[in-house]
Write an enzyme that holds these catalytic residues in place. Sequence first.
Site, PDB file in Angstrom:
ATOM      1  N   TYR A   1     -15.439  -3.219  11.879  1.00 40.79           N
ATOM      2  CA  TYR A   1     -14.877  -2.974  10.642  1.00 40.79           C
ATOM      3  C   TYR A   1     -16.216  -3.242   9.318  1.00 40.79           C
ATOM      4  O   TYR A   1     -16.130  -1.967   8.817  1.00 40.79           O
ATOM      5  CB  TYR A   1     -14.057  -4.086  10.250  1.00 40.79           C
ATOM      6  CG  TYR A   1     -13.536  -4.289   9.031  1.00 40.79           C
ATOM      7  CD1 TYR A   1     -12.520  -3.221   8.341  1.00 40.79           C
ATOM      8  CD2 TYR A   1     -13.909  -5.318   8.093  1.00 40.79           C
ATOM      9  CE1 TYR A   1     -12.380  -3.015   6.967  1.00 40.79           C
ATOM     10  CE2 TYR A   1     -13.396  -5.408   6.732  1.00 40.79           C
ATOM     11  CZ  TYR A   1     -12.348  -4.100   6.461  1.00 40.79           C
ATOM     12  OH  TYR A   1     -12.047  -4.267   4.947  1.00 40.79           O
TER      13      TYR A   1
ATOM     14  N   GLY B   1       0.780  -1.271   0.051  1.00 41.56           N
ATOM     15  CA  GLY B   1      -0.061   0.009  -0.030  1.00 41.56           C
ATOM     16  C   GLY B   1       0.917   1.477  -0.144  1.00 41.56           C
ATOM     17  O   GLY B   1       1.975   1.269   0.563  1.00 41.56           O
TER      18      GLY B   1
ATOM     19  N   GLU C   1      -0.360   6.976 -10.389  1.00 40.07           N
ATOM     20  CA  GLU C   1       0.378   5.875 -10.793  1.00 40.07           C
ATOM     21  C   GLU C   1       0.856   5.722 -12.455  1.00 40.07           C
ATOM     22  O   GLU C   1       1.869   5.602 -12.882  1.00 40.07           O
ATOM     23  CB  GLU C   1       0.204   4.442 -10.138  1.00 40.07           C
ATOM     24  CG  GLU C   1       0.503   4.580  -8.737  1.00 40.07           C
ATOM     25  CD  GLU C   1      -0.448   3.317  -7.946  1.00 40.07           C
ATOM     26  OE1 GLU C   1      -0.184   3.479  -6.768  1.00 40.07           O
ATOM     27  OE2 GLU C   1      -0.759   2.545  -8.711  1.00 40.07           O
TER      28      GLU C   1
ATOM     29  N   ASP D   1     -11.775  38.898  36.218  1.00 35.87           N
ATOM     30  CA  ASP D   1     -12.942  39.053  35.092  1.00 35.87           C
ATOM     31  C   ASP D   1     -14.007  37.796  35.419  1.00 35.87           C
ATOM     32  O   ASP D   1     -13.370  37.017  36.305  1.00 35.87           O
ATOM     33  CB  ASP D   1     -12.051  38.956  33.981  1.00 35.87           C
ATOM     34  CG  ASP D   1     -13.120  38.541  32.862  1.00 35.87           C
ATOM     35  OD1 ASP D   1     -13.985  39.241  32.680  1.00 35.87           O
ATOM     36  OD2 ASP D   1     -12.945  37.366  31.981  1.00 35.87           O
TER      37      ASP D   1
ATOM     38  N   ASP E   1      -6.498   7.177   9.188  1.00 38.70           N
ATOM     39  CA  ASP E   1      -7.592   7.057   8.563  1.00 38.70           C
ATOM     40  C   ASP E   1      -8.978   6.939   9.514  1.00 38.70           C
ATOM     41  O   ASP E   1      -8.881   6.824  10.770  1.00 38.70           O
ATOM     42  CB  ASP E   1      -7.436   5.814   7.694  1.00 38.70           C
ATOM     43  CG  ASP E   1      -8.252   6.211   6.346  1.00 38.70           C
ATOM     44  OD1 ASP E   1      -8.731   7.217   6.049  1.00 38.70           O
ATOM     45  OD2 ASP E   1      -8.130   5.316   5.391  1.00 38.70           O
TER      46      ASP E   1
ATOM     47  N   ALA F   1      -4.312   7.096 -10.581  1.00 35.15           N
ATOM     48  CA  ALA F   1      -4.419   8.146 -11.497  1.00 35.15           C
ATOM     49  C   ALA F   1      -2.995   8.634 -11.530  1.00 35.15           C
ATOM     50  O   ALA F   1      -2.439   8.806 -12.711  1.00 35.15           O
ATOM     51  CB  ALA F   1      -5.332   9.311 -11.338  1.00 35.15           C
TER      52      ALA F   1
HETATM   53  C1  G6P Z   1      -9.382   2.933   1.571  1.00 36.91           C
HETATM   54  C2  G6P Z   1      -9.183   3.239   3.095  1.00 36.91           C
HETATM   55  C3  G6P Z   1      -8.092   2.525   3.583  1.00 36.91           C
HETATM   56  C4  G6P Z   1      -8.441   1.258   3.578  1.00 36.91           C
HETATM   57  C5  G6P Z   1      -8.617   0.658   2.062  1.00 36.91           C
HETATM   58  C6  G6P Z   1      -8.800  -0.784   1.771  1.00 36.91           C
HETATM   59  O1  G6P Z   1      -8.361   3.132   0.691  1.00 36.91           O
HETATM   60  O2  G6P Z   1      -8.787   4.530   3.272  1.00 36.91           O
HETATM   61  O3  G6P Z   1      -8.071   2.686   4.986  1.00 36.91           O
HETATM   62  O4  G6P Z   1      -7.499   0.227   4.040  1.00 36.91           O
HETATM   63  O5  G6P Z   1      -9.566   1.526   1.242  1.00 36.91           O
HETATM   64  O6  G6P Z   1     -10.018  -0.980   2.547  1.00 36.91           O
HETATM   65  P1  G6P Z   1     -10.084  -2.342   3.492  1.00 36.91           P
HETATM   66  O7  G6P Z   1     -11.308  -2.256   3.843  1.00 36.91           O
HETATM   67  O8  G6P Z   1      -9.683  -3.552   2.880  1.00 36.91           O
HETATM   68  O9  G6P Z   1      -9.018  -2.092   4.430  1.00 36.91           O
END
Ligand code: G6P
Length: 727
Positions: free
Chosen positions: A88, A29, A381, A499, A142, A379
Site C-alpha cells: 500500500y 466514497g 459536488e 499457412d 483502481d 468540483a
Molecule cells: C484516490 C484513489 C482511491 C483511493 C483514494 C484514497 O481517490 O483513486 O483508490 O482509495 O484516493 O486513498 P487511500 O490511500 O486512503 O485509499
Amino acid sequence: MATLIIVSNRLPINVTKRANDLHFQRSVGGLATGLSSFRDSHHSQWIGWPGIATDKISEHQKQQISNKLKEQNCHSVFLSAKDIQNFYHGFCNKTIWPLFHYFPLYTMYEDRYWQAYKQVNKAFCDAVIKIAEPDDYIWVHDYQLMLLPELIRREQPNAQIGFFLHIPFPSFELFRLLPWRTSLLSGLLGADLIGFHTYDYVRHFLSSTARIVGTEHSMGSLTIGNRIVKADAFPMGIDYDRYSGAVEDQKVKKRLTTIRKKVGERKIIISIDRLDYTKGIVQRLEAFDLFLSQNPEYKEKVTLILVAVPSRTDVEDYMELRKQVEGLVSRINGEHGVIGWVPVWYLYRFLPFEGIAALYNAADVALVTPLRDGMNLIAKEFVATKTDGKGVLILSEMAGAASELGEAITVNAHNKQAIIDAIKEALEMPIEEQVERNRLMQKRLSRYTVTRWANDFLETLSDVKKTQQQLSVHKLTKPIREKLINEYEKSSKRLFLLDYDGTLVGFAGRPEKAGPDEGLFALLQSLAADSKNEVVIISGRDKATLNHWLGNLNASLIAEHGAWFKDRADVWRVIEPLRNDWKDTIRPILELYTDRTPGSSVEEKDFSLVWHFRRSDPELAYLRSQELKDAVLNLTANLDIGVFEGSKILEVKNIGISKGQAAELWLTKQKWDFILAAGDDYTDEDLFAVLPESAYSIRVGYGISKARFNLDSVYELRLLLEELVKK
Ligand code: G6P
C-alpha cells in the site's frame, strides 16, 4: 441471478481499533454511493481490505471483523503491517500513484514493493475465486489491483471482468519508465472492459498497449487471444440529488448559519482536498498570497477556508507536504492578517457530508486546482450544491472533470498569475453569469450521475461479453473437434493446406527469425510421412526461405501467396507468366519510406515487395503506411498491381495472384475425402473462399472470416495436428 462482485483496495466499511475495541465506520466514497442503488436491486458482494493491519488485532478480532462485514455482504482481504508497508505505502503510493500523476521524481522503483504488489493481488484473486460463480460480473477498481483481472482470468477463463481506473493513465513516455510495465498491461488486459475517466487516458492506455504489447486497436477494441477487450471512457458522476438537496437538510442548514455568522459579509473561497501533492495545495496557497499582495483592496474582504483531509500519513512525501502547507498558511496569515481577520482558515481533518455540504453552500468561489487529478468529484459536488445558481468554480485543466465542466473558469494550475486573475474574475463575476454557467453544468451533472455511470459501465461490459460470444459461436468446440478427428481417421485421401506465419508459428520481431522450431518440424514431418496425407504449406514467404526451412519435408510448398509452387520433390514453377519490372519503380519509394521510418525494412520477393514495420513506432508507422499506400497506388493505377495491408506489413504484388488460385491446383488434383485448411490473415481468406463446404477451414485468432471455425492460437492448432498425427 448473476451477482456483481466489486473488488477494491478499501471496503466501504473501515475498521479501526481504539482501546482494544473495534469500530466500524461506513465510508461515503463516490463508488459506494454510486453502486448503492445497484446493490439494492441486484445481488452484490464487495471484496476489499478493511483498513486495519492484522498485526494490530487478535485472531478472535479478525474473525469478528469477517463475521460482521459478511452481514453486509463484504469480504475482507487482510493485510499485515509488512504488506501495508510494501504494497500500500510502497508500490501503490510510492510507485504507481506518483508516476501516474506525472511525478516521476517522487517515483520509487523497488523490487520488494513489486513483489508485495504481486502477492497482495494474488490474495485478492483467491478471495474472488472463493465466491465467484461463472456468470457473475466481477468489477475490479483502481490502481492497487491492476494485476487482478489477468489473475482471475487464469482461474476462470470465461469470467466477465470489468476494470476501472480512478486515476489518470499517463502518457507512454511516463508509463514506459516502469520496469514492470508489461506485466501491468497484461494484468489489465485480463479484463473484458477497461474503463477510464476521460478519453485522454484511454488514448494513453491504447498507445502503451500498441507500443509495449504490440496490439493495435480498432475503435478502442483490442483482440487478445480469443477475446475482444474494450477500452472506453466513463466519466464518473456524483449522487446529484444528494448534493442539490443538501440545502434542505437541517444539519447542513445549521452548519451553514454558523459559518455565515463567523465569516460575516466577507467572501468565502473554499479549497477541499485530501492532503496530497497532486492536488496543487502549495501552488494554490502561493497564488492566494500573491492575490492579496496584488489586490490589497480585498484584504479583510475575503477568507480562504482550506480543508486538508489527512491521507497516507506514513509516506514521507506526505509528511513533508503537511509541513510545507502548514508553514505557508502561517506565513500568509502572519503577513497579511490583521486583528479580526485571518486570511486562511486551515482545517486538517476529515469532514462529514454535512460539513462539506455547508461549506459548498457558503462558498462564493471553489478553488479546485490540482496539478493532476483522475477526475475530481469536489468540483462536481460544489456545482451540484449551488441550487440558487450562485458561486464560481475555478478548475484546473489537469483535472479529468475539466472535460465536462467547460463553463468553469479553467486555469493551468502551474500558472500562478492565471490563478490570481481567476480569483479576481470569480469574485467580480456578475450574478447572472454565475447562474448561467452553473445551470449548464448542473444540467449535465444531473444527467450523468454516479448511478448512470455504474449502469453504463456494467451494460457495456455485458455488450462486450455478447460480442465475444457471437465470435466464439464459430469456435472449434470439443464435439466438432471429435467429429474432425473421427473423419480424419476414416479417410484415406487427405489434403492439408497450411499457412505458415501466425498459423504454425507466432510472429517474431524480425521475420527471418520465425523459422520452424524442432517440435514443429517433427510435427510436419510426421504429418507428411503418412502416405494418406498430402501436406501443402501455403505461404506469403519467398521460395528460398521456404526451401531452406521446409524443403526437406515430404510436403509441397506454395510461395509468394501463390506466385510460385513446388509439388513435393519437383522443381519450383510460376503459376502463370507474371511481370515484375514494376519493382524498379516502386522499390525506391519503399526505400525512401524505410529511411523516414526507423525500425522498418523492405523485403524483396520475385513478384512482390513488402514494407515491414512491426518494429517501428506504431503511430508513425500507421501514418507512413497510409502515405506509402497512396503513393504506390498513384504509380500503379494502370498496372495489374495492388497494395495489400497485412499484419504490420504493406505488400505490393500482382493482383491476380492469390492463395486461393494456387490452392485450386491441389483441390482439383483428385477427390479428397478430408480437407483441412488453416490460416490467420486476409491472404488466407482467398484460400478459405475456394474450399468445398465439407472442408474444415480454421482461422487462428478471432475476427470476421470465411473460415468455418476459429482456434485461439498457434498453440491450439499445433495441439490439434499433433493429435491427428497420433491417430
Ligand atoms: C484516490 C484513489 C482511491 C483511493 C483514494 C484514497 O481517490 O483513486 O483508490 O482509495 O484516493 O486513498 P487511500 O490511500 O486512503 O485509499
